[in-house]
Write a protein that holds these residues in place. Structure first.
Motif, PDB file in Angstrom:
ATOM      1  N   GLU A   5     -35.719 -96.476  16.253  1.00 50.48           N
ATOM      2  CA  GLU A   5     -37.173 -96.472  16.073  1.00 50.48           C
ATOM      3  C   GLU A   5     -37.934 -96.155  17.357  1.00 50.48           C
ATOM      4  O   GLU A   5     -39.131 -95.909  17.316  1.00 50.48           O
ATOM      5  CB  GLU A   5     -37.636 -97.811  15.508  1.00 50.48           C
ATOM      6  N   ARG A   6     -37.259 -96.141  18.481  1.00 46.89           N
ATOM      7  CA  ARG A   6     -37.939 -95.911  19.766  1.00 46.89           C
ATOM      8  C   ARG A   6     -37.546 -94.604  20.458  1.00 46.89           C
ATOM      9  O   ARG A   6     -38.305 -94.072  21.255  1.00 46.89           O
ATOM     10  CB  ARG A   6     -37.656 -97.061  20.723  1.00 46.89           C
ATOM     11  N   ARG A   7     -36.362 -94.082  20.129  1.00 49.39           N
ATOM     12  CA  ARG A   7     -35.821 -92.975  20.920  1.00 49.39           C
ATOM     13  C   ARG A   7     -34.945 -92.083  20.064  1.00 49.39           C
ATOM     14  O   ARG A   7     -34.242 -92.551  19.176  1.00 49.39           O
ATOM     15  CB  ARG A   7     -34.998 -93.594  22.057  1.00 49.39           C
ATOM     16  N   CYS A   8     -34.970 -90.792  20.383  1.00 55.27           N
ATOM     17  CA  CYS A   8     -34.079 -89.843  19.715  1.00 55.27           C
ATOM     18  C   CYS A   8     -33.526 -88.890  20.767  1.00 55.27           C
ATOM     19  O   CYS A   8     -34.277 -88.350  21.587  1.00 55.27           O
ATOM     20  CB  CYS A   8     -34.838 -89.059  18.644  1.00 55.27           C
ATOM     21  N   VAL A   9     -32.208 -88.699  20.745  1.00 58.85           N
ATOM     22  CA  VAL A   9     -31.541 -87.789  21.682  1.00 58.85           C
ATOM     23  C   VAL A   9     -30.639 -86.856  20.860  1.00 58.85           C
ATOM     24  O   VAL A   9     -29.798 -87.321  20.088  1.00 58.85           O
ATOM     25  CB  VAL A   9     -30.703 -88.562  22.725  1.00 58.85           C
ATOM     26  N   VAL A  10     -30.843 -85.560  21.041  1.00 62.79           N
ATOM     27  CA  VAL A  10     -30.115 -84.536  20.286  1.00 62.79           C
ATOM     28  C   VAL A  10     -29.513 -83.546  21.275  1.00 62.79           C
ATOM     29  O   VAL A  10     -30.144 -83.206  22.281  1.00 62.79           O
ATOM     30  CB  VAL A  10     -31.077 -83.798  19.323  1.00 62.79           C
ATOM     31  N   ARG A  11     -28.293 -83.079  20.984  1.00 61.82           N
ATOM     32  CA  ARG A  11     -27.649 -82.068  21.840  1.00 61.82           C
ATOM     33  C   ARG A  11     -27.390 -80.814  21.014  1.00 61.82           C
ATOM     34  O   ARG A  11     -26.927 -80.884  19.871  1.00 61.82           O
ATOM     35  CB  ARG A  11     -26.329 -82.588  22.400  1.00 61.82           C
ATOM     36  N   ILE A  12     -27.655 -79.672  21.627  1.00 66.68           N
ATOM     37  CA  ILE A  12     -27.285 -78.385  21.031  1.00 66.68           C
ATOM     38  C   ILE A  12     -26.361 -77.686  22.025  1.00 66.68           C
ATOM     39  O   ILE A  12     -26.710 -77.528  23.198  1.00 66.68           O
ATOM     40  CB  ILE A  12     -28.512 -77.517  20.700  1.00 66.68           C
ATOM     41  N   PRO A  13     -25.183 -77.289  21.554  1.00 64.75           N
ATOM     42  CA  PRO A  13     -24.232 -76.644  22.465  1.00 64.75           C
ATOM     43  C   PRO A  13     -24.643 -75.212  22.819  1.00 64.75           C
ATOM     44  O   PRO A  13     -25.221 -74.505  21.996  1.00 64.75           O
ATOM     45  CB  PRO A  13     -22.922 -76.651  21.667  1.00 64.75           C
ATOM     46  N   LEU A  14     -24.330 -74.825  24.041  1.00 69.08           N
ATOM     47  CA  LEU A  14     -24.503 -73.432  24.445  1.00 69.08           C
ATOM     48  C   LEU A  14     -23.229 -72.707  24.023  1.00 69.08           C
ATOM     49  O   LEU A  14     -22.136 -73.049  24.474  1.00 69.08           O
ATOM     50  CB  LEU A  14     -24.700 -73.325  25.958  1.00 69.08           C
ATOM     51  N   ASN A  15     -23.373 -71.751  23.134  1.00 63.46           N
ATOM     52  CA  ASN A  15     -22.226 -70.975  22.668  1.00 63.46           C
ATOM     53  C   ASN A  15     -22.697 -69.583  22.273  1.00 63.46           C
ATOM     54  O   ASN A  15     -23.859 -69.232  22.484  1.00 63.46           O
ATOM     55  CB  ASN A  15     -21.501 -71.696  21.512  1.00 63.46           C
ATOM     56  N   TRP A  16     -21.837 -68.804  21.684  1.00 59.77           N
ATOM     57  CA  TRP A  16     -22.175 -67.423  21.357  1.00 59.77           C
ATOM     58  C   TRP A  16     -23.341 -67.319  20.382  1.00 59.77           C
ATOM     59  O   TRP A  16     -24.063 -66.325  20.382  1.00 59.77           O
ATOM     60  CB  TRP A  16     -20.945 -66.676  20.826  1.00 59.77           C
ATOM     61  N   GLY A  36     -26.088 -74.389  29.876  1.00 61.99           N
ATOM     62  CA  GLY A  36     -25.080 -75.326  29.395  1.00 61.99           C
ATOM     63  C   GLY A  36     -25.616 -76.016  28.149  1.00 61.99           C
ATOM     64  O   GLY A  36     -26.712 -75.699  27.670  1.00 61.99           O
ATOM     65  N   ASP A  37     -24.839 -76.946  27.612  1.00 58.14           N
ATOM     66  CA  ASP A  37     -25.300 -77.706  26.449  1.00 58.14           C
ATOM     67  C   ASP A  37     -26.606 -78.402  26.804  1.00 58.14           C
ATOM     68  O   ASP A  37     -26.729 -79.002  27.878  1.00 58.14           O
ATOM     69  CB  ASP A  37     -24.272 -78.755  26.041  1.00 58.14           C
ATOM     70  N   VAL A  38     -27.593 -78.330  25.903  1.00 56.33           N
ATOM     71  CA  VAL A  38     -28.914 -78.884  26.176  1.00 56.33           C
ATOM     72  C   VAL A  38     -29.110 -80.180  25.407  1.00 56.33           C
ATOM     73  O   VAL A  38     -28.804 -80.267  24.209  1.00 56.33           O
ATOM     74  CB  VAL A  38     -30.023 -77.873  25.827  1.00 56.33           C
ATOM     75  N   VAL A  39     -29.631 -81.187  26.108  1.00 57.69           N
ATOM     76  CA  VAL A  39     -29.929 -82.490  25.516  1.00 57.69           C
ATOM     77  C   VAL A  39     -31.449 -82.635  25.448  1.00 57.69           C
ATOM     78  O   VAL A  39     -32.135 -82.482  26.459  1.00 57.69           O
ATOM     79  CB  VAL A  39     -29.301 -83.627  26.339  1.00 57.69           C
ATOM     80  N   PHE A  40     -31.946 -82.916  24.246  1.00 61.23           N
ATOM     81  CA  PHE A  40     -33.370 -83.067  23.984  1.00 61.23           C
ATOM     82  C   PHE A  40     -33.659 -84.552  23.782  1.00 61.23           C
ATOM     83  O   PHE A  40     -33.057 -85.180  22.912  1.00 61.23           O
ATOM     84  CB  PHE A  40     -33.760 -82.296  22.727  1.00 61.23           C
ATOM     85  N   THR A  41     -34.599 -85.093  24.572  1.00 59.12           N
ATOM     86  CA  THR A  41     -34.887 -86.523  24.511  1.00 59.12           C
ATOM     87  C   THR A  41     -36.355 -86.765  24.162  1.00 59.12           C
ATOM     88  O   THR A  41     -37.252 -86.229  24.817  1.00 59.12           O
ATOM     89  CB  THR A  41     -34.557 -87.195  25.857  1.00 59.12           C
ATOM     90  N   ASN A  42     -36.554 -87.584  23.140  1.00 61.23           N
ATOM     91  CA  ASN A  42     -37.877 -88.003  22.694  1.00 61.23           C
ATOM     92  C   ASN A  42     -37.929 -89.518  22.823  1.00 61.23           C
ATOM     93  O   ASN A  42     -37.151 -90.216  22.188  1.00 61.23           O
ATOM     94  CB  ASN A  42     -38.076 -87.572  21.235  1.00 61.23           C
ATOM     95  N   GLU A  43     -38.839 -90.020  23.638  1.00 65.45           N
ATOM     96  CA  GLU A  43     -38.985 -91.462  23.807  1.00 65.45           C
ATOM     97  C   GLU A  43     -40.349 -91.936  23.308  1.00 65.45           C
ATOM     98  O   GLU A  43     -40.898 -92.896  23.819  1.00 65.45           O
ATOM     99  CB  GLU A  43     -38.755 -91.831  25.271  1.00 65.45           C
ATOM    100  N   GLU A  44     -40.880 -91.272  22.291  1.00 68.51           N
ATOM    101  CA  GLU A  44     -42.213 -91.561  21.757  1.00 68.51           C
ATOM    102  C   GLU A  44     -42.142 -92.343  20.450  1.00 68.51           C
ATOM    103  O   GLU A  44     -43.052 -92.263  19.621  1.00 68.51           O
ATOM    104  CB  GLU A  44     -42.962 -90.250  21.523  1.00 68.51           C
ATOM    105  N   GLY A  45     -41.072 -93.092  20.251  1.00 67.72           N
ATOM    106  CA  GLY A  45     -40.879 -93.798  18.987  1.00 67.72           C
ATOM    107  C   GLY A  45     -41.997 -94.741  18.607  1.00 67.72           C
ATOM    108  O   GLY A  45     -42.375 -94.821  17.429  1.00 67.72           O
TER     109      GLY A  45
END
Length: 155
Positions: free
Chosen positions: A31-42, A97-106
């Motif tokens: 409810e407070r935070r979301c962290v998502v990763r998208i890999p760097l690939n072809w 590289g793999d990117v991590v997206f962080t949202n701390e606006e929960g």
């Protein structure tokens, strides 16, 4: 693969196939935070600069910004329409590289959902997402996003 990642990939397979193709992974969501990763690939890389494509970066910010609201609405089992009204992005460095997206606006998202359900009117808030490439740059941002999340209870 955790349950949240499976849910996002299933939803995206049915609703936004292009998102499914980039294979987002939910590292953390509550409810407070979301962290998502998208890999760097072809699929996600611009070959000429060997960095993540702008559209993929925006997709990662979209998932990180919306997943908390999506989960809150799903728990309440109330029909709600939500969209992103606008998107502001600042691209600071190449995402090589793999990117991590962080949202701390929960907390702001929780208040938004509560207001929308209470008033029945369209309510909005701005959600900030920071994109990093931890394996190459640690906590240094490669991009910053501000998305206006707009929610309204369906009649």
């Amino acid at each position: 693969m955790n349950r949240a990642t499976l849910d996002v990939r299933l939803w995206s397979f049915i609703n936004v196939f292009l998102l499914w193709l980039v294979k987002p992974a939910v590292l953390e969501v509550n409810e407070r935070r979301c962290v998502v990763r998208i890999p760097l690939n072809w699929r996600t890389r611009r070959r000429d600069i060997h960095a993540m494509y702008l559209g993929v970066l925006c997709m990662g910010a979209d998932v990180a910004a919306g997943l908390i609201a999506f989960n809150l609405v799903g728990q309440k089992k109330v029909p709600v329409s939500f969209i992103f009204k606008d998107l502001h992005a600042e691209f600071l460095k190449r995402a090589e590289g793999d990117v991590v997206f962080t949202n701390e606006e929960g907390e702001a998202i929780q208040r938004l959902v509560a207001r929308a359900l209470e008033t029945g009117e369209r309510e909005e808030t701005t959600v900030h997402v920071i994109a990093t490439v931890p394996k190459k740059l640690g906590d240094e941002p490669v991009a910053k996003f501000a998305l206006t999340l707009s929610i309204k209870r369906k009649k």
